[in-house]
Design an enzyme around this catalytic site. Structure first.
Site, short mmCIF file in Angstrom:
data_model
loop_
_atom_site.label_atom_id
_atom_site.label_comp_id
_atom_site.label_asym_id
_atom_site.label_seq_id
_atom_site.Cartn_x
_atom_site.Cartn_y
_atom_site.Cartn_z
N LYS A 22 -15.62 -3.60 1.39
CA LYS A 22 -15.11 -3.54 0.01
C LYS A 22 -13.72 -4.16 -0.07
CE LYS A 22 -13.24 0.44 -1.59
NZ LYS A 22 -11.89 0.22 -2.14
N ASN A 23 -12.85 -3.79 0.88
CA ASN A 23 -11.46 -4.26 0.79
C ASN A 23 -11.29 -5.73 1.16
OD1 ASN A 23 -10.77 -1.79 -0.13
ND2 ASN A 23 -9.68 -1.12 1.71
N CYS A 118 -2.14 6.41 -8.90
CA CYS A 118 -3.52 6.92 -8.81
C CYS A 118 -3.48 8.22 -8.04
CB CYS A 118 -4.44 5.90 -8.16
SG CYS A 118 -4.15 5.72 -6.42
N ARG A 123 2.01 4.19 -5.89
CA ARG A 123 1.56 2.83 -5.60
C ARG A 123 2.32 1.75 -6.40
NH1 ARG A 123 -4.85 3.20 -4.39
NH2 ARG A 123 -4.39 1.45 -3.04
N ASP A 307 -7.28 5.18 5.38
CA ASP A 307 -8.58 5.33 4.72
C ASP A 307 -9.59 6.13 5.55
OD1 ASP A 307 -7.66 3.96 2.55
OD2 ASP A 307 -8.74 2.10 2.95
N ARG A 399 -17.85 4.63 -5.73
CA ARG A 399 -16.97 3.46 -5.86
C ARG A 399 -16.88 2.69 -4.54
NH1 ARG A 399 -11.55 5.07 -6.50
NH2 ARG A 399 -11.38 3.01 -5.59
C1 UD1 Z 1 -5.05 -1.31 0.48
C2 UD1 Z 1 -6.48 -0.83 0.47
C3 UD1 Z 1 -6.53 0.69 0.58
C4 UD1 Z 1 -5.74 1.17 1.79
C5 UD1 Z 1 -4.34 0.58 1.80
C6 UD1 Z 1 -3.57 0.90 3.06
C7 UD1 Z 1 -7.62 -2.51 -0.83
C8 UD1 Z 1 -8.33 -2.85 -2.10
N1 UD1 Z 1 -7.13 -1.26 -0.75
O1 UD1 Z 1 -4.42 -0.78 -0.68
O2 UD1 Z 1 -7.89 1.09 0.68
O3 UD1 Z 1 -5.64 2.57 1.77
O4 UD1 Z 1 -4.41 -0.86 1.68
O5 UD1 Z 1 -4.25 0.47 4.18
O6 UD1 Z 1 -7.56 -3.29 0.10
N2 UD1 Z 1 3.83 -0.25 -1.47
C9 UD1 Z 1 5.07 -0.37 -2.02
N3 UD1 Z 1 5.32 -1.48 -2.79
C10 UD1 Z 1 4.39 -2.45 -3.00
C11 UD1 Z 1 3.11 -2.30 -2.42
C12 UD1 Z 1 2.86 -1.18 -1.66
O7 UD1 Z 1 5.95 0.48 -1.84
O8 UD1 Z 1 4.68 -3.42 -3.70
C13 UD1 Z 1 3.52 0.96 -0.66
C14 UD1 Z 1 2.41 1.81 -1.28
O9 UD1 Z 1 2.91 2.65 -2.27
C15 UD1 Z 1 1.89 2.54 -0.09
C16 UD1 Z 1 2.04 1.53 1.05
O10 UD1 Z 1 2.98 0.57 0.58
O11 UD1 Z 1 2.68 3.68 0.17
C17 UD1 Z 1 0.77 0.83 1.44
O12 UD1 Z 1 0.20 0.21 0.31
P1 UD1 Z 1 -0.65 -1.13 0.41
O13 UD1 Z 1 -0.74 -1.54 1.84
O14 UD1 Z 1 -0.07 -2.11 -0.56
O15 UD1 Z 1 -2.05 -0.65 -0.10
P2 UD1 Z 1 -3.01 -1.36 -1.13
O16 UD1 Z 1 -3.00 -2.83 -0.92
O17 UD1 Z 1 -2.75 -0.84 -2.50
#
Ligand code: UD1
Length: 419
Positions: A22-23, A118, A123, A307, A399
């Protein structure tokens, strides 16, 4: 609201084929926006999140043929795509924010609603935006709507991410492939899904090096063409099935896996006593009975994936001792513990740490899924519990897992879906 009614206590035995990730597929669908012509994506899981991502691209003017019978999407991008993604679309799926990079790179401007928080955390998207700003984009936020534009083309830049965010790495990577000159993403996320996205972009004609490590170098190109690509297997789905086998004293063969992607999960399952043998694309896991306790700290890849934290926590709730779980990625990812306690688990949560005292058994109860992986954790606990468990809000589970109930039933589980 749909629910699962799970008759617990049945060991899982047999074979399961793992679906495409999915990711991986979500950013790859967004990446199609960068190329002219048609891309064909194989091994696409038939999931609600994938459908929503397709809906969003269709609303931007992209033609998509969804052939789930053959696990395939055909995505054809016309010359012009819409540059406005309203809240009604974006709010359906957080990963939709990944269209920002491709549309900005392609059209020079984009207007998109900010994704909200969420169930698992706030996030933020600051790291995505820092990257686009470093590449010359001007970004304004007004009433929850983000306007980004660039005069001329995005410019290659050196971008250091404060944290190796998966989404920020993907978004900046997609923006940089059509930028002028060289971009370097430092402290990049190195998850296998990033390498899959880069493989797709390189096949389209991009020049990316180092994806899958913490430094990614991109030489911008002028043009990308549609290609055919097969999605990597879903390491979290594989981990979830392994956790289900581990907790039920099962004996399971997983087909279509990449064991290199599963290293942190396999290491921990071995530590808790599972017998595991790995071949090229299959893994055989045999559980000798109650697992031994293990400690888990979630970290970016190649650390233990956040995850899988909830699912492993369920397994630890029947271990022979005390386990400590530390969640470092998301601030609110312990919602499953409240529900597991209803099933008899003994857990003390303090901030981002949890101490689980393994019990000899869990008991069926009425519980509810609060998010995708928390829901999977409840299914795993229910498979091992004495008696029947009713899991509400299983939309969260649908989902991210294709036919979870049917596939678990095919290897011996007793799950009844009530729609
Ligand atoms: C992706 C995955 C999700 C997984 C996560 C971490 C997808 C669609 N989803 O989510 O299943 O749990 O990686 O492995 O691939 N953060 C910031 N600022 C930013 C972006 C992120 O502070 O601009 C923080 C987030 O709040 C969180 C951490 O970084 O605490 C990790 O987030 P991130 O790696 O970005 O996760 P996603 O890409 O949203």
């Amino acid at each position: 609201m749909s629910k699962f009614i799970v008759a617990g206590g049945k060991p899982l035995r047999g074979k399961v084929k793992i679906n495409g990730a999915k990711n991986s597929v979500l950013p790859i669908i967004a990446a199609c926006l960068l190329a002219d012509g048609k891309s064909i994506i194989d091994e696409v899981p038939n999931l609600e999140d994938v459908n929503v991502m397709c809906d969003i691209l269709e609303a931007m003017g992209v033609a998509i043929k969804r052939d789930y019978k053959n696990r395939r999407l055909e995505i054809e991008v016309s010359e012009k795509v819409d540059t406005y993604a309203p809240y009604s679309l974006v709010s359906r799926l957080r990963a939709s924010f990944l269209i920002l990079g491709p549309i900005l790179a392609r059209e020079g401007r984009v207007t998109i609603s900010m994704p909200g928080g969420c169930a698992i955390g706030t996030r933020p998207v600051d790291l995505h935006l820092k990257g686009f700003t470093a590449m010359g984009a001007e970004i304004q936020k007004d009433k929850g709507v983000l306007n980004a534009h660039v005069t001329g083309k995005l410019a290659g830049s050196v971008i250091y991410l404060d944290f190796p965010s998966v989404g920020a790495t993907e978004n900046i990577l997609m923006a940089s492939v059509l930028a002028d000159g060289k971009t370097v993403i430092e402290n990049a996320a190195s998850e296998p899904e990033i390498a899959d996205l880069a493989a797709f972009l390189n096949a389209m004609g991009a020049h990316i090096n180092g994806a899958g490590t913490d430094t990614i170098t991109i030489e911008g190109v002028k043009y990308l063409k549609g290609v055919r690509h097969t999605i990597i297997p879903d390491r979290i789905e594989a981990g979830t099935f392994m956790a289900a086998a581990a907790i039920t004293g099962g004996d399971l063969v997983l087909e279509n896996v990449v064991s290199g992607h599963l290293k942190p999960i396999l290491a921990k399952l071995k530590e808790c006593g599972m017998e595991i043998s790995e071949e090229l694309s299959t893994i055989h896991l045999k559980s000798p009975g109650r697992p031994e306790p293990i400690d888990i700290k979630t970290l970016p890849f190649p650390g233990f994936p956040t995850d899988m934290q909830a699912q492993i926590s369920s397994v630890m709730s029947i271990s022979t001792g005390t386990s400590i779980i530390i969640e470092t990625i998301f601030e609110n990812r312990f919602m499953h513990f409240g529900e597991l306690k209803r099933m008899g688990a003994e857990v003390k949560v303090d901030g981002r740490s949890a101490v689980i005292e393994g019990k000899s058994k869990l008991t069926g109860a009425q519980v509810k899924a609060t998010d995708l992986r928390a829901g999977a954790a409840l299914v795993i606990a229910a498979l091992a519990a004495e008696g029947s468990t009713e899991i509400d809000n299983i939309e969260h589970i649908d989902r991210g897992y294709v036919d979870m109930d049917k596939r678990l039933n095919s290897i011996g589980a007793g799950i009844h879906r009530v729609d």
